[in-house]
Design a protein around this motif. Structure first.
Motif, short mmCIF file in Angstrom:
data_model
loop_
_atom_site.label_atom_id
_atom_site.label_comp_id
_atom_site.label_asym_id
_atom_site.label_seq_id
_atom_site.Cartn_x
_atom_site.Cartn_y
_atom_site.Cartn_z
N GLY A 178 0.90 -1.20 0.04
CA GLY A 178 0.16 -0.01 -0.03
C GLY A 178 0.76 1.26 0.00
N TRP A 179 0.04 2.24 -0.59
CA TRP A 179 0.71 3.73 -0.65
C TRP A 179 0.01 4.44 0.51
CZ3 TRP A 179 4.32 6.62 -3.71
CH2 TRP A 179 4.19 8.01 -3.47
N PRO A 180 1.00 5.21 1.31
CA PRO A 180 2.33 5.44 1.42
C PRO A 180 2.96 4.55 2.32
CG PRO A 180 1.36 6.98 2.84
CD PRO A 180 0.21 6.16 2.17
N THR A 181 2.10 3.46 2.87
CA THR A 181 2.81 2.53 4.01
C THR A 181 3.68 1.57 3.71
OG1 THR A 181 0.94 1.39 3.66
CG2 THR A 181 0.66 3.08 5.09
N TRP A 182 4.05 1.10 2.48
CA TRP A 182 4.95 0.23 2.33
C TRP A 182 6.35 0.09 2.93
CZ3 TRP A 182 5.46 4.25 -0.87
CH2 TRP A 182 6.62 4.45 -1.38
N GLY A 183 6.87 1.39 3.06
CA GLY A 183 8.22 1.70 4.00
C GLY A 183 7.87 1.36 5.48
N THR A 184 6.79 1.72 5.83
CA THR A 184 6.44 1.46 7.43
C THR A 184 6.25 -0.17 7.60
OG1 THR A 184 5.39 3.69 7.48
CG2 THR A 184 4.74 1.97 8.99
N ALA A 185 5.63 -0.66 6.65
CA ALA A 185 5.57 -2.27 6.68
C ALA A 185 6.68 -2.92 6.71
CB ALA A 185 4.83 -2.69 5.56
N LEU A 186 7.85 -2.25 6.14
CA LEU A 186 9.09 -2.97 6.24
C LEU A 186 9.82 -2.77 7.50
CD1 LEU A 186 11.59 -4.40 4.71
CD2 LEU A 186 12.62 -2.12 4.15
N ALA A 187 9.59 -1.76 7.90
CA ALA A 187 10.43 -1.32 9.30
C ALA A 187 9.64 -2.23 10.39
CB ALA A 187 9.93 0.16 9.70
#
Length: 382
Positions: A178-187
């Motif tokens: 999902g945008w913009p949450t894919w980076g948060t998901a990795l973290a």
């Protein structure tokens, strides 16, 4: 959405991308006036679903400095669906898009009659982010892992990026986080890596996302995003003349930033105060310097801003054909053109330099040490 690499073809992206098949009028693009040769304002559409980023700094500094004077240009964020920047151009809801090479290839393979007229990303902007301490020493070790994407439409970005490094992309599993949450998901521990790009690295730092990166700008021979228009527009002399004027203004914005990147950041922050409040002058300058490196490329070997390196593009199309099993790759010279590049670079460079030198900065922006940022720009690389 979890996507097995073996199950996703370029055509199936029409079904799994966030916005699905284009519905004309879905974006509700305003066309208040008339641009020469066009039915209304000349509409440029972002691939990100937002304009509140530093990526488009050549336009905002050009707008501020009057480099687009007399041109009726409507900048639009578009849907967050990664393929919309091509699809809306194809159906006439926009006049120019900024697709990644993967989305551009997807559009061509799905019968969209588009042509790349100005290659912005001379170096590969894309990268893979990893949680600190988890990045591979050899990128081939990504085989068998899971990569997080903001949109399923981004898979054609990652597949050739990895294939160029000898990675068997059939072993990769993609998850649309999902945008913009894919980076948060990795973290948060989901997936093994996430797609990222230059400029975004600095923005992720500002939101507390600390990763290490395998950087395409250091390792990849492939091109990055480009400006695509309807091929038929290049057969219309009025439209072609408008395109040259627009691209000349964009080139002047790129040139300006080379001589005063802090003033270019300030122009974007003036346009989008919320972005300025979320990014410090230092992180904003870091972001723009990362992107300038991509857009400039090896400038001594280019024939001006926006020039296509056909060998790099052909390598990309060859890899796409190899991955998809197509017998014949797309011919770069038939879908990319340098015909508008001389006109797009026909401006007074010394005047732009003088404009950049005369720009005034706030005390906070003036305090930013450009060379210090450049010296540490790749400290997150593995």
């Amino acid at each position: 959405m979890t996507i097995s690499n073996n199950s996703l073809t370029r055509r199936r992206l029409l079904q799994v991308s966030a916005a699905g098949v284009v519905s004309v009028g879905a974006m509700g693009l305003p066309r208040p006036a008339r641009a020469e040769g066009y039915d209304g304002a000349f509409t440029w559409i972002s691939p990100r679903g937002t304009l509140e980023v530093l990526d488009d700094y050549p336009f905002w500094i050009g707008k501020k400095m009057g480099y687009f004077e007399g041109l009726d240009v409507d900048m639009q964020p578009g849907p967050s669906d990664g393929t919309a920047t091509a699809k809306f151009v194809d159906v006439g809801q926009a006049d120019m898009g900024f697709p990644s090479p993967g989305v551009f290839a997807f559009a061509l393979e799905n019968g969209m009659k588009l042509e790349s007229v100005y290659h912005m990303g001379a170096r590969d902007t894309f990268s893979l982010a990893f949680r600190k301490g988890e990045g591979p020493t050899n990128i081939k070790d990504i085989e068998g892992k899971t990569i997080l994407l903001g949109s399923a439409a981004w898979q054609p970005i990652v597949d050739p990026l990895l294939a160029a490094q000898g990675v068997d992309v059939s072993t990769i599993t993609y998850v649309e986080a999902g945008w913009p949450t894919w980076g948060t998901a990795l973290a948060a521990g989901q997936g093994d890596a996430a797609l990222a790009w230059e400029g975004l690295r600095a923005e992720w730092i500002s939101s507390g996302l600390e990763f290490e990166y395998w950087l395409g700008v250091q390792h990849s021979p492939l091109p990055a995003n480009t400006f695509a228009v309807r091929a038929a527009d290049l057969e219309d002399e009025d439209k072609k003349a408008f395109l040259v004027k627009f691209l000349r203004g964009w080139s002047m914005g790129l040139e300006f930033a080379e001589h005063n990147p802090r003033a270019a950041v300030a122009a974007v922050f003036e346009q989008f105060p919320t972005l300025g409040s979320n990014l410090s002058p230092e992180l904003g300058t870091t972001s723009i310097l990362q992107q300038m490196n991509v857009f400039r490329g090896d400038f001594e070997k280019r024939e001006g801003w926006g020039w296509h390196d056909m060998a790099s593009w052909q390598l990309f199309f060859d890899l796409i054909a190899q991955i998809s099993g197509d017998a014949e790759p797309i011919e770069a010279s038939k879908v990319c053109t340098n015909a508008l590049i001389p006109g797009a670079n026909d401006f007074d460079v010394e005047k732009v330099k003088a404009d950049a030198a005369a720009a005034t900065l706030s005390p906070e922006m003036s305090a930013i040490d450009i060379e210090s940022i450049r010296a540490t720009m790749f400290d997150q690389a593995i």
